[in-house]
Scaffold this active site. Sequence first.
Site, PDB file in Angstrom:
ATOM      1  N   CYS A 153      -3.094  -2.436  21.776  1.00 17.75           N
ATOM      2  CA  CYS A 153      -1.923  -1.719  21.279  1.00 17.75           C
ATOM      3  C   CYS A 153      -2.385  -0.404  20.649  1.00 17.75           C
ATOM      4  O   CYS A 153      -3.436  -0.343  20.015  1.00 17.75           O
ATOM      5  CB  CYS A 153      -1.198  -2.614  20.278  1.00 17.75           C
ATOM      6  SG  CYS A 153      -0.718  -1.804  18.773  1.00 17.75           S
ATOM      7  N   HIS A 166      -2.420  -0.596  16.504  1.00 15.27           N
ATOM      8  CA  HIS A 166      -3.413  -1.447  15.832  1.00 15.27           C
ATOM      9  C   HIS A 166      -4.786  -1.456  16.494  1.00 15.27           C
ATOM     10  O   HIS A 166      -5.753  -1.935  15.904  1.00 15.27           O
ATOM     11  CB  HIS A 166      -2.871  -2.886  15.708  1.00 15.27           C
ATOM     12  CG  HIS A 166      -1.679  -2.958  14.812  1.00 15.27           C
ATOM     13  ND1 HIS A 166      -0.395  -2.789  15.269  1.00 15.27           N
ATOM     14  CD2 HIS A 166      -1.596  -3.120  13.475  1.00 15.27           C
ATOM     15  CE1 HIS A 166       0.440  -2.871  14.252  1.00 15.27           C
ATOM     16  NE2 HIS A 166      -0.251  -3.069  13.156  1.00 15.27           N
ATOM     17  N   CYS A 181       2.163  -5.469  15.523  1.00 22.27           N
ATOM     18  CA  CYS A 181       3.484  -4.800  15.579  1.00 22.27           C
ATOM     19  C   CYS A 181       4.608  -5.817  15.629  1.00 22.27           C
ATOM     20  O   CYS A 181       5.763  -5.452  15.447  1.00 22.27           O
ATOM     21  CB  CYS A 181       3.612  -3.945  16.828  1.00 22.27           C
ATOM     22  SG  CYS A 181       2.385  -2.683  17.031  1.00 22.27           S
ATOM     23  N   HIS A 223       0.836  -1.205   0.000  1.00 22.12           N
ATOM     24  CA  HIS A 223       0.000   0.000   0.000  1.00 22.12           C
ATOM     25  C   HIS A 223       0.866   1.248   0.000  1.00 22.12           C
ATOM     26  O   HIS A 223       2.088   1.182  -0.057  1.00 22.12           O
ATOM     27  CB  HIS A 223      -0.986  -0.050   1.171  1.00 22.12           C
ATOM     28  CG  HIS A 223      -0.340  -0.131   2.536  1.00 22.12           C
ATOM     29  ND1 HIS A 223       0.463   0.852   3.045  1.00 22.12           N
ATOM     30  CD2 HIS A 223      -0.386  -1.093   3.489  1.00 22.12           C
ATOM     31  CE1 HIS A 223       0.871   0.530   4.257  1.00 22.12           C
ATOM     32  NE2 HIS A 223       0.380  -0.664   4.540  1.00 22.12           N
ATOM     33  N   HIS A 239       4.023   1.484   2.261  1.00 28.17           N
ATOM     34  CA  HIS A 239       5.195   0.766   1.735  1.00 28.17           C
ATOM     35  C   HIS A 239       5.792   1.534   0.559  1.00 28.17           C
ATOM     36  O   HIS A 239       7.010   1.653   0.417  1.00 28.17           O
ATOM     37  CB  HIS A 239       4.805  -0.637   1.243  1.00 28.17           C
ATOM     38  CG  HIS A 239       4.094  -1.477   2.256  1.00 28.17           C
ATOM     39  ND1 HIS A 239       2.863  -2.021   2.030  1.00 28.17           N
ATOM     40  CD2 HIS A 239       4.454  -1.864   3.513  1.00 28.17           C
ATOM     41  CE1 HIS A 239       2.481  -2.721   3.090  1.00 28.17           C
ATOM     42  NE2 HIS A 239       3.421  -2.636   4.007  1.00 28.17           N
ATOM     43  N   CYS A 280       2.006  -7.823  20.734  1.00 26.97           N
ATOM     44  CA  CYS A 280       1.044  -7.409  19.710  1.00 26.97           C
ATOM     45  C   CYS A 280       1.491  -8.031  18.391  1.00 26.97           C
ATOM     46  O   CYS A 280       2.596  -7.740  17.905  1.00 26.97           O
ATOM     47  CB  CYS A 280       0.982  -5.894  19.576  1.00 26.97           C
ATOM     48  SG  CYS A 280       0.065  -5.407  18.098  1.00 26.97           S
ATOM     49  N   LYS A 338      -6.749   7.806   9.762  1.00 25.66           N
ATOM     50  CA  LYS A 338      -5.639   6.860   9.790  1.00 25.66           C
ATOM     51  C   LYS A 338      -5.848   5.796   8.707  1.00 25.66           C
ATOM     52  O   LYS A 338      -6.958   5.324   8.505  1.00 25.66           O
ATOM     53  CB  LYS A 338      -5.598   6.200  11.171  1.00 25.66           C
ATOM     54  CG  LYS A 338      -4.346   5.385  11.377  1.00 25.66           C
ATOM     55  CD  LYS A 338      -4.286   4.851  12.796  1.00 25.66           C
ATOM     56  CE  LYS A 338      -3.126   3.915  12.943  1.00 25.66           C
ATOM     57  NZ  LYS A 338      -3.320   2.592  12.379  1.00 25.66           N
ATOM     58  N   LYS A 340      -6.178  -1.125   7.612  1.00 25.48           N
ATOM     59  CA  LYS A 340      -6.762  -2.228   6.858  1.00 25.48           C
ATOM     60  C   LYS A 340      -8.116  -2.604   7.429  1.00 25.48           C
ATOM     61  O   LYS A 340      -9.063  -2.852   6.706  1.00 25.48           O
ATOM     62  CB  LYS A 340      -5.829  -3.438   6.947  1.00 25.48           C
ATOM     63  CG  LYS A 340      -5.086  -3.660   5.658  1.00 25.48           C
ATOM     64  CD  LYS A 340      -4.162  -4.826   5.809  1.00 25.48           C
ATOM     65  CE  LYS A 340      -2.792  -4.442   5.325  1.00 25.48           C
ATOM     66  NZ  LYS A 340      -1.747  -5.309   5.786  1.00 25.48           N
TER      67      LYS A 340
HETATM   68  N1  MSP Z   1       8.627  -5.916   8.660  1.00 24.76           N
HETATM   69  C1  MSP Z   1       8.729  -4.717   9.387  1.00 24.76           C
HETATM   70  C2  MSP Z   1       9.999  -3.991   9.020  1.00 24.76           C
HETATM   71  C3  MSP Z   1      11.241  -4.772   9.248  1.00 24.76           C
HETATM   72  S1  MSP Z   1      12.634  -3.898   8.733  1.00 24.76           S
HETATM   73  C4  MSP Z   1      13.929  -4.807   9.311  1.00 24.76           C
HETATM   74  C5  MSP Z   1       7.526  -3.844   9.101  1.00 24.76           C
HETATM   75  N2  MSP Z   1       6.869  -4.117   7.978  1.00 24.76           N
HETATM   76  S2  MSP Z   1       5.508  -3.434   7.465  1.00 24.76           S
HETATM   77  O1  MSP Z   1       5.054  -4.174   6.328  1.00 24.76           O
HETATM   78  O2  MSP Z   1       4.598  -3.274   8.535  1.00 24.76           O
HETATM   79  O3  MSP Z   1       5.949  -2.068   6.864  1.00 24.76           O
HETATM   80  C6  MSP Z   1       5.970  -1.040   7.631  1.00 24.76           C
HETATM   81  C7  MSP Z   1       6.524   0.190   6.936  1.00 24.76           C
HETATM   82  O4  MSP Z   1       5.471   0.861   6.243  1.00 24.76           O
HETATM   83  C8  MSP Z   1       7.010   1.096   8.024  1.00 24.76           C
HETATM   84  O5  MSP Z   1       8.158   1.803   7.651  1.00 24.76           O
HETATM   85  C9  MSP Z   1       5.834   2.003   8.234  1.00 24.76           C
HETATM   86  O6  MSP Z   1       6.193   3.220   8.780  1.00 24.76           O
HETATM   87  C10 MSP Z   1       5.305   2.134   6.825  1.00 24.76           C
HETATM   88  N3  MSP Z   1       3.915   2.523   6.849  1.00 24.76           N
HETATM   89  C11 MSP Z   1       2.822   1.763   7.116  1.00 24.76           C
HETATM   90  N4  MSP Z   1       1.729   2.559   7.066  1.00 24.76           N
HETATM   91  C12 MSP Z   1       2.092   3.826   6.777  1.00 24.76           C
HETATM   92  C13 MSP Z   1       1.429   5.023   6.515  1.00 24.76           C
HETATM   93  N5  MSP Z   1       0.125   5.142   6.633  1.00 24.76           N
HETATM   94  N6  MSP Z   1       2.182   6.077   6.118  1.00 24.76           N
HETATM   95  C14 MSP Z   1       3.516   6.001   5.921  1.00 24.76           C
HETATM   96  N7  MSP Z   1       4.181   4.884   6.163  1.00 24.76           N
HETATM   97  C15 MSP Z   1       3.512   3.833   6.749  1.00 24.76           C
HETATM   98  O7  MSP Z   1       7.253  -2.961   9.882  1.00 24.76           O
END
Ligand code: MSP
Length: 482
Positions: free
Chosen positions: A145, A148, A131, A20, A23, A128, A292, A295
């Site tokens: 948490c 989430h 997280c 999304h 990412h 959690c 926010k 999902k």
């Molecule tokens: N797997 C871990 C990261 C491990 S790195 C050694 C993880 N993965 S995640 O799929 O949850 O990806 C999270 C990343 O996407 C984070 O950097 C998080 O800040 C970012 N984002 C998720 N939702 C977001 C927004 N709404 N806006 C900006 N970035 C966000 O955490």
Amino acid sequence: MKSKKFYVTTPIYYPNDIPHIGHAYTTIAADVLSRWNSLKGNDVFFLVGTDEHAKKVYLAAEKKNIAVKKFVDGLAKDFKIAWEKLNIKYDRFIRTTDKGHIVNVLDILGKTYKKGDIYKGVYEGYYCVGCEAYYTEKDLENGCCLIHKTKAELMKEDSYFFKLSKYQKKLLSLYEKNPDFISPKNRKNEIINRVKEGLKDLSISRKDYGWGIKLPFDKSHVAYVWYDALTNYHTATREKGKEKYWPADVHLVGKDILWFHSVIWPAMLLSAGIKLPKKVFAHGWWTFNKEKISKSRGKVINVDELISIAGVDSARYFLFRSTPFGDDGDFSEKALIERYNNELADKLGNLVSRVSTLAEKYGVEKTENKLLKELNLKKIEKLFELYEFDKVLNEIFSFVDICNEHIQNKKPWETKDKKVLYELSDSIKAIAILLWPFIPETSEKIAKQFGFKVGKNTLGELSKPLKVKKIKKGKILFRKIK
Ligand code: MSP
């Protein structure tokens, strides 16, 4: 001259669902930095990947009734496709199920164990799954948490612990000696304050539940997913020919996972006797129409939706133009379309279209480009170094405005002045090269029309006058959207 190496990473994402906007944001940012360094002629290594041994990944596969490896194989492919669509030119896509990665996790665990930094105990507390993080009661609100808003599970099980508390002083001294290690500053201060409050040892294993890397010293436990995942950045540089890239120049992460990268990861490396990365930069979060992105509540913008609004380049542009990289931002289709129409179509698109049409018709004649003095390249370089991408774009677009004013004042459609058209064409060359990190496809189209090169090692072309070639009118770059 030997080129400087530049190693940039994104977090490796959980393949429990399709990618999304969150990412995409970090990954495009890393692509911007990678391309900027490449423009300067640096030797870039850009790593992306997937974090596969998570409990939530395992549970997502179970819910779909698909074997977990098959499930992650499919999603890893989806991430690759998404990055291709967004024009992300990474060098390596790492998966934590890769053999080489598992070997590296075992190595690092082995070193830390040998050092006496791992001991067996009992973990009693909350976890959690969203997280993939351990919490105490005071971290939660009504047992949920804060990120989430779901109930954290209460756990009590045997676990191996990493002596994180032992590294408190060393970490504080790292932050003091390297004031830019954590950026931006406000987030750095939060981290330092928390570290000063004291560090608890970290549970780094769970009883084997059928998914994960088994500990080398106790096969009935699997490594905690964050311990496994953080190691990926180092794994990629153990591959042949890639050793020279360690330590990483920057880990780009979201603010929610800064703690893992700026506290746990350097402590793990200190323990294993591996050099530390140079910088961790935490960006803010996007909301969607001020809500926010979540999902569970159905407000997720996936990569295809993001692109479908106004194309790839405009999505890439919008994410960095509208909000400072370290801050939170609000995403709306309306705001994206407004910027697309007012800035990409009206300012940049019009300039390129008018100049190329006139240059094709009347030709250009080489002369000194005095307009270029209005472009503050030093400032742009500095802003790039500070990750102030919104300001970089501001500077470049101020110059686009200057060029638009120039054409308006000089009226080359009346005067047919080939020198004015040369100055404008040469300025467009500078604009396209500087915009390449953000909107590569558009820059490449412009370069073709005007007959110059953009891409690796072309920043130096800014100081070289445009070679006079036949300039072509080309297609409209940005068609306005109603
Ligand atoms: N797997 C871990 C990261 C491990 S790195 C050694 C993880 N993965 S995640 O799929 O949850 O990806 C999270 C990343 O996407 C984070 O950097 C998080 O800040 C970012 N984002 C998720 N939702 C977001 C927004 N709404 N806006 C900006 N970035 C966000 O955490």
